[in-house]
Enzyme design. Sequence first.
Site, mmCIF file in Angstrom:
data_model
loop_
_atom_site.group_PDB
_atom_site.id
_atom_site.type_symbol
_atom_site.label_atom_id
_atom_site.label_comp_id
_atom_site.label_asym_id
_atom_site.label_seq_id
_atom_site.Cartn_x
_atom_site.Cartn_y
_atom_site.Cartn_z
ATOM 1 N N SER A 1 -60.227 -61.740 85.529
ATOM 2 C CA SER A 1 -59.232 -62.965 85.076
ATOM 3 C C SER A 1 -59.325 -63.894 85.724
ATOM 4 C CB SER A 1 -58.120 -63.029 84.674
ATOM 5 O OG SER A 1 -58.031 -63.831 83.768
ATOM 6 N N HIS B 1 -51.766 -74.028 93.799
ATOM 7 C CA HIS B 1 -51.599 -75.071 93.798
ATOM 8 C C HIS B 1 -50.170 -75.132 94.890
ATOM 9 C CE1 HIS B 1 -53.411 -75.739 89.993
ATOM 10 N NE2 HIS B 1 -52.144 -74.470 89.379
ATOM 11 N N CYS C 1 -56.937 -57.982 84.168
ATOM 12 C CA CYS C 1 -57.223 -57.283 82.740
ATOM 13 C C CYS C 1 -57.473 -56.210 83.755
ATOM 14 C CB CYS C 1 -58.087 -57.964 82.713
ATOM 15 S SG CYS C 1 -57.359 -59.316 81.445
#
Length: 122
Positions: A61, A66, A81
């Site tokens: 995934s 940020h 996953c």
Amino acid sequence: MIGKHCILELCECNSVKLDDEAFIRTTIQMASKVAGAQLLNLITHKFVPQGVTGLALLAESHISIHTWPESGYAAVDVFTCGDQTMPDKACQLLVEELQSKRHSLKTLRRDTPVMISNALIN
């Protein structure tokens, strides 16, 4: 279960590290490794006057970060996953490497609609 999605809020971090694109890049690579995930691609962007965004595409995934160095803050998502990966270990590494003095971690279980329906019936 499809996977786990960890949402990590990092506060009171080392602002120099938050603004260092190379450091963020290396830290994401380390996080994917400790999670047991396969890193497929990694892109980062340094903002002016400050801040870095990093996005890692994993076979399982993704990891995104940020940063807001002026606030000592980073917003992180780690979604993996399967049962073989450990996104919580990636999160712990990020807490330590960014020297967060305060953090919050929420973990969501991701399922298909069929799995959710079956869970509601049982």
